[in-house]
Design a protein around this motif. Structure first.
Motif, PDB file in Angstrom:
ATOM      1  N   GLN A 258      -1.849 -35.872  -8.021  1.00 18.38           N
ATOM      2  CA  GLN A 258      -2.899 -35.119  -7.357  1.00 18.38           C
ATOM      3  C   GLN A 258      -3.589 -34.168  -8.344  1.00 18.38           C
ATOM      4  O   GLN A 258      -3.024 -33.811  -9.379  1.00 18.38           O
ATOM      5  N   PRO A 259      -4.820 -33.752  -8.043  1.00 17.25           N
ATOM      6  CA  PRO A 259      -5.510 -32.782  -8.911  1.00 17.25           C
ATOM      7  C   PRO A 259      -4.681 -31.521  -9.090  1.00 17.25           C
ATOM      8  O   PRO A 259      -4.040 -31.037  -8.157  1.00 17.25           O
ATOM      9  N   LEU A 260      -4.696 -31.002 -10.305  1.00 18.18           N
ATOM     10  CA  LEU A 260      -3.915 -29.824 -10.660  1.00 18.18           C
ATOM     11  C   LEU A 260      -4.840 -28.791 -11.290  1.00 18.18           C
ATOM     12  O   LEU A 260      -5.569 -29.108 -12.237  1.00 18.18           O
ATOM     13  N   TYR A 261      -4.819 -27.573 -10.774  1.00 22.52           N
ATOM     14  CA  TYR A 261      -5.711 -26.542 -11.305  1.00 22.52           C
ATOM     15  C   TYR A 261      -5.116 -25.925 -12.566  1.00 22.52           C
ATOM     16  O   TYR A 261      -3.964 -25.501 -12.584  1.00 22.52           O
TER      17      TYR A 261
ATOM     18  N   GLU B 269     -12.034 -28.687  -2.965  1.00 21.93           N
ATOM     19  CA  GLU B 269     -12.634 -29.732  -2.132  1.00 21.93           C
ATOM     20  C   GLU B 269     -13.197 -30.861  -2.983  1.00 21.93           C
ATOM     21  O   GLU B 269     -12.964 -32.048  -2.714  1.00 21.93           O
ATOM     22  N   ASP B 270     -13.932 -30.489  -4.022  1.00 24.29           N
ATOM     23  CA  ASP B 270     -14.531 -31.524  -4.872  1.00 24.29           C
ATOM     24  C   ASP B 270     -13.476 -32.260  -5.684  1.00 24.29           C
ATOM     25  O   ASP B 270     -13.605 -33.470  -5.928  1.00 24.29           O
ATOM     26  N   ALA B 271     -12.431 -31.558  -6.133  1.00 25.78           N
ATOM     27  CA  ALA B 271     -11.367 -32.220  -6.886  1.00 25.78           C
ATOM     28  C   ALA B 271     -10.678 -33.274  -6.017  1.00 25.78           C
ATOM     29  O   ALA B 271     -10.386 -34.389  -6.485  1.00 25.78           O
ATOM     30  N   ARG B 272     -10.411 -32.939  -4.778  1.00 25.15           N
ATOM     31  CA  ARG B 272      -9.793 -33.918  -3.870  1.00 25.15           C
ATOM     32  C   ARG B 272     -10.716 -35.102  -3.637  1.00 25.15           C
ATOM     33  O   ARG B 272     -10.273 -36.251  -3.580  1.00 25.15           O
ATOM     34  N   LEU B 273     -12.014 -34.830  -3.533  1.00 22.42           N
ATOM     35  CA  LEU B 273     -12.973 -35.920  -3.324  1.00 22.42           C
ATOM     36  C   LEU B 273     -13.055 -36.816  -4.565  1.00 22.42           C
ATOM     37  O   LEU B 273     -13.126 -38.044  -4.450  1.00 22.42           O
ATOM     38  N   ILE B 274     -13.034 -36.226  -5.750  1.00 20.01           N
ATOM     39  CA  ILE B 274     -13.032 -37.019  -6.985  1.00 20.01           C
ATOM     40  C   ILE B 274     -11.824 -37.951  -7.015  1.00 20.01           C
ATOM     41  O   ILE B 274     -11.929 -39.125  -7.392  1.00 20.01           O
ATOM     42  N   ALA B 275     -10.657 -37.433  -6.607  1.00 24.85           N
ATOM     43  CA  ALA B 275      -9.451 -38.261  -6.565  1.00 24.85           C
ATOM     44  C   ALA B 275      -9.622 -39.415  -5.587  1.00 24.85           C
ATOM     45  O   ALA B 275      -9.159 -40.545  -5.838  1.00 24.85           O
TER      46      ALA B 275
ATOM     47  N   PHE C 250      -8.115 -22.908 -18.289  1.00 26.30           N
ATOM     48  CA  PHE C 250      -9.459 -23.434 -18.521  1.00 26.30           C
ATOM     49  C   PHE C 250     -10.342 -23.360 -17.279  1.00 26.30           C
ATOM     50  O   PHE C 250     -11.501 -23.779 -17.322  1.00 26.30           O
ATOM     51  N   HIS C 251      -9.775 -22.865 -16.156  1.00 31.70           N
ATOM     52  CA  HIS C 251     -10.551 -22.695 -14.922  1.00 31.70           C
ATOM     53  C   HIS C 251     -11.154 -24.010 -14.436  1.00 31.70           C
ATOM     54  O   HIS C 251     -12.299 -24.041 -13.957  1.00 31.70           O
ATOM     55  N   ARG C 252     -10.384 -25.074 -14.540  1.00 25.72           N
ATOM     56  CA  ARG C 252     -10.836 -26.379 -14.082  1.00 25.72           C
ATOM     57  C   ARG C 252      -9.658 -27.161 -13.492  1.00 25.72           C
ATOM     58  O   ARG C 252      -8.509 -26.973 -13.900  1.00 25.72           O
ATOM     59  N   PHE C 253      -9.969 -28.046 -12.558  1.00 24.06           N
ATOM     60  CA  PHE C 253      -8.972 -28.999 -12.093  1.00 24.06           C
ATOM     61  C   PHE C 253      -8.848 -30.133 -13.107  1.00 24.06           C
ATOM     62  O   PHE C 253      -9.820 -30.490 -13.789  1.00 24.06           O
ATOM     63  N   THR C 254      -7.649 -30.674 -13.195  1.00 25.14           N
ATOM     64  CA  THR C 254      -7.402 -31.841 -14.038  1.00 25.14           C
ATOM     65  C   THR C 254      -6.733 -32.921 -13.199  1.00 25.14           C
ATOM     66  O   THR C 254      -6.136 -32.639 -12.150  1.00 25.14           O
ATOM     67  N   LEU C 255      -6.829 -34.156 -13.655  1.00 24.23           N
ATOM     68  CA  LEU C 255      -6.246 -35.292 -12.939  1.00 24.23           C
ATOM     69  C   LEU C 255      -5.276 -36.014 -13.870  1.00 24.23           C
ATOM     70  O   LEU C 255      -5.697 -36.548 -14.905  1.00 24.23           O
TER      71      LEU C 255
END
Length: 268
Positions: free
Chosen positions: A228-231, A154-160, A235-240
């Protein structure tokens, strides 16, 4: 007074310095690396020893404090993986839309600075070093995946969305994911507060925070986001995903590079 400079790693010791910094940041400080802790306290990838891989290390006097890796195109890897460039990002993304006449693309990754040096000139020295080395090698564009500091979908999509609101999404290029990926059903590292998400739900995106890495790339290096954000399960993080054209780096950033003492050092 501390003297700071950036070097292209050309010796075993300098490569080891880079790998130890990576572990200290990703494995020690941020605890992003899953599984058992590395007994060697080095963060190592199969791309690290390729002839087409460039490691940069920033030293404060003789102490290594920051590092960055650049992957140049590798025909052997491209042939083995069916990609066009032979860089690590092609394991998850189709980058073929970026390939074209006159473009020399390199992937930048493993950008990390030891915590106590994060608000010093170490960041600028690292950026200036990769710019100088890229120009020397004829690179015209960088591709990268910026850490979004969250494992929340949810937060990754919002950051995008916030990045798009700020005009940081490329109108020219888009890349697409080629592999399925799943993020945690219950995230452990949210980025936004409930109040910030509520504001976003009302369409009030102005003033919402952006993670440090995407913001730094966009503001200082002129990067634009292209997917789009990619998990990243490692590293257990989304990347853009992003692309930065070296000819479009802001003039203020280039002026800062020129003002740095020491420049990029090479062996010999």
């Amino acid at each position: 007074m501390t003297s700071m400079h950036c070097r292209v790693a050309t010796t075993q010791r300098e490569l080891d310095d880079a790998l130890r910094i990576r572990w200290a940041v990703f494995g020690g400080e941020l605890r992003l690396l899953g599984g058992n802790p590395s007994p060697t306290r080095r963060e190592v990838s199969c791309f690290d020893t390729l002839e087409t891989t460039v490691h940069l290390v920033v030293y404060a006097d003789r102490t290594p404090v920051a590092t960055l890796r650049m992957l140049l195109t590798n025909p052997e890897v491209a042939l083995a993986t069916g990609g066009r460039l032979g860089v690590e990002m092609e394991q998850k993304l189709d980058l073929s839309s970026l390939v074209g006449p006159g473009r020399v693309i390199a992937e930048t990754a493993r950008f990390c600075v030891l915590e106590q040096w994060r608000h010093t000139e170490a960041v600028a020295h690292l950026q200036a070093g990769i710019y100088a080395e890229s120009r020397r090698r004829g690179v015209t564009h960088w591709v990268a995946a910026a850490n979004m500091d969250t494992d929340s979908h949810e937060d990754a999509r919002l950051i995008a969305c916030v990045a798009e609101h700020r005009g940081w999404v490329s109108p020219r290029w888009r890349v697409r994911s080629t592999v399925p990926h799943e993020s945690p059903a219950i995230p452990r590292s949210p980025f936004y507060t409930p109040a910030e998400r509520e504001r976003a739900g009302q369409g009030l995106l102005a003033g919402l925070r952006m993670p440090r890495a995407p913001s730094l790339f966009a503001r200082k290096m002129g990067a634009r986001f292209v997917g789009q954000p990619l998990y990243d399960a490692s590293f257990h993080r989304f990347t853009l995903p992003l692309v930065a054209a070296l000819d479009e780096i802001p003039a203020s950033t280039l002026e800062r590079f020129r003002a740095l003492d020491g420049g990029l050092r090479r062996a010999g």
